[in-house]
Design a protein around this motif. Structure first.
Motif, mmCIF file in Angstrom:
data_model
loop_
_atom_site.group_PDB
_atom_site.id
_atom_site.type_symbol
_atom_site.label_atom_id
_atom_site.label_comp_id
_atom_site.label_asym_id
_atom_site.label_seq_id
_atom_site.Cartn_x
_atom_site.Cartn_y
_atom_site.Cartn_z
ATOM 1 N N LEU A 183 -40.804 -66.158 51.965
ATOM 2 C CA LEU A 183 -39.896 -66.693 50.926
ATOM 3 C C LEU A 183 -40.889 -67.555 49.924
ATOM 4 C CD1 LEU A 183 -37.372 -68.118 53.581
ATOM 5 C CD2 LEU A 183 -37.074 -66.166 51.950
ATOM 6 N N PHE A 184 -41.675 -68.232 50.467
ATOM 7 C CA PHE A 184 -42.500 -68.958 49.387
ATOM 8 C C PHE A 184 -43.205 -68.081 48.608
ATOM 9 C CE2 PHE A 184 -46.521 -71.244 48.341
ATOM 10 C CZ PHE A 184 -45.917 -72.022 47.643
ATOM 11 N N TYR A 185 -43.881 -67.166 49.102
ATOM 12 C CA TYR A 185 -44.674 -66.138 48.229
ATOM 13 C C TYR A 185 -43.879 -65.518 47.317
ATOM 14 C CZ TYR A 185 -48.270 -62.790 47.073
ATOM 15 O OH TYR A 185 -49.151 -62.074 46.585
ATOM 16 N N GLY A 186 -42.551 -65.162 47.927
ATOM 17 C CA GLY A 186 -41.708 -64.315 47.007
ATOM 18 C C GLY A 186 -40.996 -64.993 45.873
ATOM 19 N N THR A 187 -41.105 -66.431 45.967
ATOM 20 C CA THR A 187 -40.729 -67.197 44.858
ATOM 21 C C THR A 187 -41.903 -67.094 43.784
ATOM 22 O OG1 THR A 187 -41.454 -69.153 45.703
ATOM 23 C CG2 THR A 187 -39.118 -68.755 45.900
ATOM 24 N N VAL A 188 -43.217 -67.155 44.365
ATOM 25 C CA VAL A 188 -44.222 -67.332 43.360
ATOM 26 C C VAL A 188 -44.405 -65.754 42.743
ATOM 27 C CG1 VAL A 188 -46.732 -67.002 43.445
ATOM 28 C CG2 VAL A 188 -45.689 -68.788 44.732
ATOM 29 N N ILE A 189 -44.171 -64.796 43.352
ATOM 30 C CA ILE A 189 -44.168 -63.325 42.971
ATOM 31 C C ILE A 189 -43.142 -63.268 41.802
ATOM 32 C CG2 ILE A 189 -44.210 -60.916 43.654
ATOM 33 C CD1 ILE A 189 -46.901 -62.525 43.845
ATOM 34 N N LEU A 190 -42.009 -63.427 42.142
ATOM 35 C CA LEU A 190 -40.798 -63.188 41.093
ATOM 36 C C LEU A 190 -41.251 -64.046 39.770
ATOM 37 C CD1 LEU A 190 -37.340 -62.900 42.474
ATOM 38 C CD2 LEU A 190 -38.672 -61.176 41.347
#
Length: 150
Positions: free
Chosen positions: A50-57
């Motif tokens: 979840l944390f990494y997904g927010t960074v990648i988006l």
């Protein structure tokens, strides 16, 4: 679609590692226990994805902005507007707990494929772009779905 150059492919695959790690710690209680004791709770289970997904988006918004700079006139204006949508999406939708954030990231990563296609079709993205994005996005979505099972 053309062949994906080696360096972008390797970097994109390396960028999957936090998502795969997240899914692995959801699927393996032993790995999860070890990671929690060794790395801490932030690097265990769905929270990592979840944390990494927010960074990648948010990162993808920057990539799309770069594509918009290759456009001109009203196409460029639309490109700039579209390019900020992933970052705004993640900012406004990922609150409300882990399950809600996971669902919103699934929607965000699915939706960005439409934006990728728009820039690719307009000639602003490289010829191999959709081949890379379809493959990487499929893996991201699978990992995020696994995270929702916890």
């Amino acid at each position: 679609m053309t062949e994906i150059p080696r360096t972008p492919l390797i970097l994109a695959l390396a960028g999957l590692l936090p998502f795969v790690w997240s899914a692995a710690t959801v699927l393996s209680p032993g790995l999860s226990d070890w990671a929690q004791g060794t790395l801490g709770a932030r690097f265990v289970g769905p929270y990592t994805g979840l944390f990494y997904g927010t960074v990648i988006l948010s990162f993808m918004s920057g990539v799309l902005w770069g594509f918009a700079t290759k456009m001109t006139g009203s196409s460029a204006n639309l490109g700039y507007v579209l390019s900020v949508l992933p970052a705004l999406w993640v900012f406004f939708t990922t609150g409300g707990g882990a399950h809600n954030a996971g669902v919103m990231l699934l929607i965000g990563f699915t939706g960005i494929l439409g934006l990728d296609w728009y820039f690719w079709r307009a000639g602003a993205a490289p010829g191999w772009w959709m081949r890379l994005r379809l493959t990487i996005t499929a893996m991201v979505l699978l990992c995020l779905v696994i995270g929702l099972t916890q």
